[in-house]
Scaffold this motif. Structure first.
Motif, PDB file in Angstrom:
ATOM      1  N   LEU A  12       0.831  -1.213   0.000  1.00  0.00           N
ATOM      2  CA  LEU A  12       0.000   0.000   0.000  1.00  0.00           C
ATOM      3  C   LEU A  12       0.861   1.257   0.000  1.00  0.00           C
ATOM      4  O   LEU A  12       0.548   2.242  -0.679  1.00  0.00           O
ATOM      5  N   GLY A  13       1.935   1.216   0.779  1.00  0.00           N
ATOM      6  CA  GLY A  13       2.808   2.391   0.830  1.00  0.00           C
ATOM      7  C   GLY A  13       3.459   2.684  -0.514  1.00  0.00           C
ATOM      8  O   GLY A  13       3.523   3.842  -0.943  1.00  0.00           O
ATOM      9  N   VAL A  14       3.925   1.633  -1.182  1.00  0.00           N
ATOM     10  CA  VAL A  14       4.546   1.825  -2.498  1.00  0.00           C
ATOM     11  C   VAL A  14       3.524   2.350  -3.506  1.00  0.00           C
ATOM     12  O   VAL A  14       3.800   3.283  -4.283  1.00  0.00           O
ATOM     13  N   ALA A  15       2.313   1.773  -3.486  1.00  0.00           N
ATOM     14  CA  ALA A  15       1.273   2.239  -4.410  1.00  0.00           C
ATOM     15  C   ALA A  15       0.889   3.681  -4.133  1.00  0.00           C
ATOM     16  O   ALA A  15       0.719   4.494  -5.060  1.00  0.00           O
ATOM     17  N   GLY A  16       0.737   4.039  -2.853  1.00  0.00           N
ATOM     18  CA  GLY A  16       0.395   5.422  -2.515  1.00  0.00           C
ATOM     19  C   GLY A  16       1.494   6.403  -2.899  1.00  0.00           C
ATOM     20  O   GLY A  16       1.211   7.506  -3.375  1.00  0.00           O
ATOM     21  N   LEU A  17       2.757   5.999  -2.702  1.00  0.00           N
ATOM     22  CA  LEU A  17       3.865   6.877  -3.070  1.00  0.00           C
ATOM     23  C   LEU A  17       3.906   7.121  -4.570  1.00  0.00           C
ATOM     24  O   LEU A  17       4.052   8.268  -5.030  1.00  0.00           O
TER      25      LEU A  17
ATOM     26  N   MET B 105      -8.263   8.505  -2.889  1.00  0.00           N
ATOM     27  CA  MET B 105      -7.511   7.263  -2.755  1.00  0.00           C
ATOM     28  C   MET B 105      -6.288   7.444  -1.854  1.00  0.00           C
ATOM     29  O   MET B 105      -5.986   6.586  -1.010  1.00  0.00           O
ATOM     30  N   LEU B 106      -5.592   8.565  -2.007  1.00  0.00           N
ATOM     31  CA  LEU B 106      -4.448   8.834  -1.135  1.00  0.00           C
ATOM     32  C   LEU B 106      -4.883   8.970   0.320  1.00  0.00           C
ATOM     33  O   LEU B 106      -4.204   8.477   1.239  1.00  0.00           O
ATOM     34  N   LYS B 107      -6.001   9.624   0.525  1.00  0.00           N
ATOM     35  CA  LYS B 107      -6.499   9.781   1.899  1.00  0.00           C
ATOM     36  C   LYS B 107      -6.885   8.438   2.503  1.00  0.00           C
ATOM     37  O   LYS B 107      -6.651   8.191   3.697  1.00  0.00           O
ATOM     38  N   ILE B 108      -7.472   7.563   1.699  1.00  0.00           N
ATOM     39  CA  ILE B 108      -7.849   6.233   2.185  1.00  0.00           C
ATOM     40  C   ILE B 108      -6.609   5.427   2.568  1.00  0.00           C
ATOM     41  O   ILE B 108      -6.578   4.754   3.618  1.00  0.00           O
ATOM     42  N   ILE B 109      -5.563   5.491   1.735  1.00  0.00           N
ATOM     43  CA  ILE B 109      -4.341   4.750   2.043  1.00  0.00           C
ATOM     44  C   ILE B 109      -3.720   5.254   3.337  1.00  0.00           C
ATOM     45  O   ILE B 109      -3.277   4.468   4.190  1.00  0.00           O
ATOM     46  N   ALA B 110      -3.707   6.586   3.513  1.00  0.00           N
ATOM     47  CA  ALA B 110      -3.126   7.154   4.730  1.00  0.00           C
ATOM     48  C   ALA B 110      -3.924   6.765   5.972  1.00  0.00           C
ATOM     49  O   ALA B 110      -3.355   6.672   7.067  1.00  0.00           O
ATOM     50  N   GLY B 111      -5.227   6.538   5.817  1.00  0.00           N
ATOM     51  CA  GLY B 111      -6.029   6.144   6.964  1.00  0.00           C
ATOM     52  C   GLY B 111      -6.039   4.648   7.226  1.00  0.00           C
ATOM     53  O   GLY B 111      -6.115   4.211   8.389  1.00  0.00           O
ATOM     54  N   VAL B 112      -5.943   3.853   6.168  1.00  0.00           N
ATOM     55  CA  VAL B 112      -6.036   2.401   6.322  1.00  0.00           C
ATOM     56  C   VAL B 112      -4.711   1.793   6.791  1.00  0.00           C
ATOM     57  O   VAL B 112      -4.712   0.804   7.545  1.00  0.00           O
ATOM     58  N   ALA B 113      -3.594   2.357   6.384  1.00  0.00           N
ATOM     59  CA  ALA B 113      -2.288   1.758   6.706  1.00  0.00           C
ATOM     60  C   ALA B 113      -2.067   1.601   8.215  1.00  0.00           C
ATOM     61  O   ALA B 113      -1.697   0.504   8.677  1.00  0.00           O
ATOM     62  N   PRO B 114      -2.274   2.631   9.050  1.00  0.00           N
ATOM     63  CA  PRO B 114      -2.068   2.402  10.492  1.00  0.00           C
ATOM     64  C   PRO B 114      -3.079   1.441  11.099  1.00  0.00           C
ATOM     65  O   PRO B 114      -2.756   0.715  12.051  1.00  0.00           O
TER      66      PRO B 114
ATOM     67  N   PRO C   1       4.128   9.724   5.652  1.00  0.00           N
ATOM     68  CA  PRO C   1       4.502  10.365   4.378  1.00  0.00           C
ATOM     69  C   PRO C   1       3.355  10.441   3.382  1.00  0.00           C
ATOM     70  O   PRO C   1       3.253  11.424   2.632  1.00  0.00           O
ATOM     71  N   ILE C   2       2.471   9.419   3.363  1.00  0.00           N
ATOM     72  CA  ILE C   2       1.348   9.481   2.428  1.00  0.00           C
ATOM     73  C   ILE C   2       0.408  10.618   2.799  1.00  0.00           C
ATOM     74  O   ILE C   2      -0.129  11.313   1.927  1.00  0.00           O
ATOM     75  N   LEU C   3       0.209  10.843   4.098  1.00  0.00           N
ATOM     76  CA  LEU C   3      -0.642  11.958   4.527  1.00  0.00           C
ATOM     77  C   LEU C   3      -0.026  13.298   4.149  1.00  0.00           C
ATOM     78  O   LEU C   3      -0.735  14.215   3.700  1.00  0.00           O
ATOM     79  N   LEU C   4       1.281  13.429   4.298  1.00  0.00           N
ATOM     80  CA  LEU C   4       1.955  14.665   3.886  1.00  0.00           C
ATOM     81  C   LEU C   4       1.841  14.875   2.377  1.00  0.00           C
ATOM     82  O   LEU C   4       1.578  15.993   1.907  1.00  0.00           O
ATOM     83  N   LEU C   5       2.050  13.804   1.615  1.00  0.00           N
ATOM     84  CA  LEU C   5       1.925  13.920   0.167  1.00  0.00           C
ATOM     85  C   LEU C   5       0.488  14.240  -0.246  1.00  0.00           C
ATOM     86  O   LEU C   5       0.270  15.010  -1.195  1.00  0.00           O
ATOM     87  N   HIS C   6      -0.479  13.674   0.453  1.00  0.00           N
ATOM     88  CA  HIS C   6      -1.881  13.987   0.157  1.00  0.00           C
ATOM     89  C   HIS C   6      -2.159  15.469   0.361  1.00  0.00           C
ATOM     90  O   HIS C   6      -2.814  16.113  -0.475  1.00  0.00           O
TER      91      HIS C   6
END
Length: 208
Positions: A12-17, A89-98, A147-152
């Protein structure tokens, strides 16, 4: 189990990045094209959002102000989804990962304590090792989410700035049209009445 969840979090992290970097590149390219279009406002091109909005304004022959305002609103609304694409989608990844990291940790803890129940806690180092391995998924989830949240937020800020430019220029086009618009005569209406003339017979004439 928690190892598979850890690999899922890394994926998920690689896809979000990759998604965030792709959106940043696309929005940067769009921003440069809009900047060039601002310098050539009278030569609209269809390779950028602002040019398409100007072309939509010029597509009708002498529209009134209300029609132009509706057309500008429609054109801006058509461009906003393209600019904000994949932001949810970026917001979902940042929320689902933790959350997945926490799930992996809880699952690993359950497995560890079940093993202690069956075989006892004769070796504390074995129990500590299992707990530490279970906590790795939480660390992975946080390392992905931050990092995904910052990028979002970065992508969202860039998209919002482009949207504000489009809205500002659309309002400017409507305002410019309103300044130069001269409504024609109403169909069926007669000529405007002129100034009232003085009565032919005044008080002196009546006296005569």
């Amino acid at each position: 189990v928690y190892k598979r969840q850890g690999y899922t979090i890394i994926g998920l992290g690689v896809a979000g990045l990759l998604l965030a970097l792709a959106r940043l590149a696309i929005l940067s390219t769009e921003g440069r094209r809009i900047g060039l279009q601002l310098k050539r406002i009278n030569e609209p091109r269809d390779d950028n959002a602002l040019g398409r909005i100007i072309l939509a304004a010029n597509s009708a022959d002498n529209p009134d102000v209300d029609t132009l305002e509706l057309r500008m609103g429609e054109a801006v609304l058509a461009e906003v989804p393209r600019i904000n694409r994949y932001l949810p989608m970026l917001k979902i990844i940042a929320g689902v990962a933790p959350l997945m990291g926490l799930l992996g940790t809880v699952t690993g803890m359950i497995i560890t304590f079940q093993a202690i129940t069956l075989f006892g806690a004769g070796d504390p180092r074995l129990m500590a090792g299992g707990i530490s391995q279970a906590l790795i998924t939480t660390v992975l989830g946080l390392c992905v989410a931050i990092p995904i949240l910052l990028l979002h937020n970065l992508v969202q800020t860039r998209a919002r700035s482009l949207t504000e430019i489009l809205q500002h220029k659309a309002v400017a086009l409507v305002a410019a049209k309103a300044e130069t618009f001269q409504p024609g005569p109403t169909p069926g209406a007669g000529p405007e009445p002129g100034p009232l003339s003085a009565p032919l017979d005044g008080p002196k004439g009546m006296a005569a």
